[in-house]
Design an enzyme around this catalytic site. Structure first.
Site, short mmCIF file in Angstrom:
data_model
loop_
_atom_site.label_atom_id
_atom_site.label_comp_id
_atom_site.label_asym_id
_atom_site.label_seq_id
_atom_site.Cartn_x
_atom_site.Cartn_y
_atom_site.Cartn_z
N ARG A 37 4.44 0.05 -3.04
CA ARG A 37 3.91 -1.24 -2.59
C ARG A 37 4.22 -2.28 -3.66
O ARG A 37 3.74 -2.15 -4.80
CB ARG A 37 2.41 -1.13 -2.35
N SER A 106 -2.47 0.25 9.10
CA SER A 106 -3.77 -0.20 8.62
C SER A 106 -4.59 -0.65 9.81
O SER A 106 -4.08 -1.37 10.67
CB SER A 106 -3.61 -1.41 7.68
N LYS A 135 -6.40 -5.98 -3.84
CA LYS A 135 -5.65 -6.68 -2.77
C LYS A 135 -6.41 -7.96 -2.47
O LYS A 135 -7.54 -7.92 -1.97
CB LYS A 135 -5.59 -5.77 -1.53
N1 TZP Z 1 -4.86 -2.07 1.29
C1 TZP Z 1 -6.14 -2.12 1.63
S1 TZP Z 1 -7.19 -2.06 0.31
C2 TZP Z 1 -5.87 -1.95 -0.76
C3 TZP Z 1 -4.68 -1.96 -0.06
C4 TZP Z 1 -3.35 -1.90 -0.63
C5 TZP Z 1 -6.05 -1.86 -2.24
C6 TZP Z 1 -6.55 -0.53 -2.68
O1 TZP Z 1 -6.68 -0.51 -4.07
P1 TZP Z 1 -7.89 0.18 -4.81
O2 TZP Z 1 -7.69 -0.18 -6.26
O3 TZP Z 1 -7.76 1.66 -4.59
O4 TZP Z 1 -9.16 -0.39 -4.23
#
Ligand code: TZP
Ligand code: MG
Length: 210
Positions: A37, A106, A135
């Site tokens: 990502r 998602s 995010k």
């Molecule tokens: N998509 C939804 S939440 C997220 C992504 C890429 C971030 C997840 O990161 P973390 O640090 O595990 O909360």
């Protein structure tokens, strides 16, 4: 190949380590799947990173998923692509992708999960399950009640993403997730391999408790 521990790479949260190096350390700790990502890279740059992660994941026997970009995923020989609300619709990706190619989606609700399943997704990720700082536009967490509702509504592998840590992973699995997708809990740790290994053990223990 499963989704028990699904590690999402992020070079900023990963303190400047490359995607491939983050992937290498994560799979050494037992990550089952790796998602590349990178919102800063497009076409060629993303492909270069993807080719490097492809090598690492093939060596380890881990699933390799590219975020957002079906074209890059196909060009790099990845196992699949992960699509969100603003990406190619699952139905279109399924139409274009070769047989066996993994499409993850998602979702933020039971309805969206049922729709993704009907359109041909191979797994769904409740995004975000908890609030996350990783995010920017993730929004508030949907919580474990929604996770359980989705578990009851779709039979696809269900991954929880967003705010998952060593502390709450047991509750997430108990609520019905098949696996967890994480950035900071693995990639953001000084000992990436150790953090992955620890989460993997906690997932196995939670599953054994049933
Ligand atoms: N998509 C939804 S939440 C997220 C992504 C890429 C971030 C997840 O990161 P973390 O640090 O595990 O909360
Ligand atoms: Mg996306």
């Amino acid at each position: 190949m499963g989704y028990d521990l699904y590690v999402v790479t992020d070079e900023e949260i990963g303190r400047g380590l490359s995607h491939a190096e983050l992937a290498r350390r994560a799979v050494a700790g037992g990550a089952d799947a790796v998602q590349l990502r990178d919102k800063r890279l497009s076409g060629r740059g993303l492909l270069e990173a993807a080719l490097a992660v492809r090598e690492v994941t093939l060596d380890a026997g881990a699933l390799f998923i590219v975020n957002d970009r079906l074209d890059v995923a196909l060009a790099a020989g990845a196992d699949g692509v992960h699509l969100g609300a603003g990406d190619l619709p699952v139905r279109e990706a399924r139409r274009i992708a070769p047989p066996g190619f993994v499409i993850g989606a998602s979702v933020g609700s039971v309805d969206a999960a049922v729709r993704a399943a009907a359109e041909g997704a191979d797994y769904v990720a409740l995004s975000p399950t908890f609030p996350t700082g990783s995010k920017n536009d993730a929004g508030p967490g949907h919580g474990l009640a929604v996770l359980s509702e989705i578990r009851g509504a779709v039979s696809l592998p269900l991954v929880a993403i967003g705010g998952i840590t060593a502390t709450n992973v047991g509750d997430v699995i108990a609520a019905g997730a098949d696996g967890i997708a994480v950035i900071s809990a693995v990639v953001g740790q000084e000992d990436v391999t150790g953090a992955a290994r620890d989460l993997r053990a906690r997932i196995a223990a939670a599953k054994a408790r049933g």
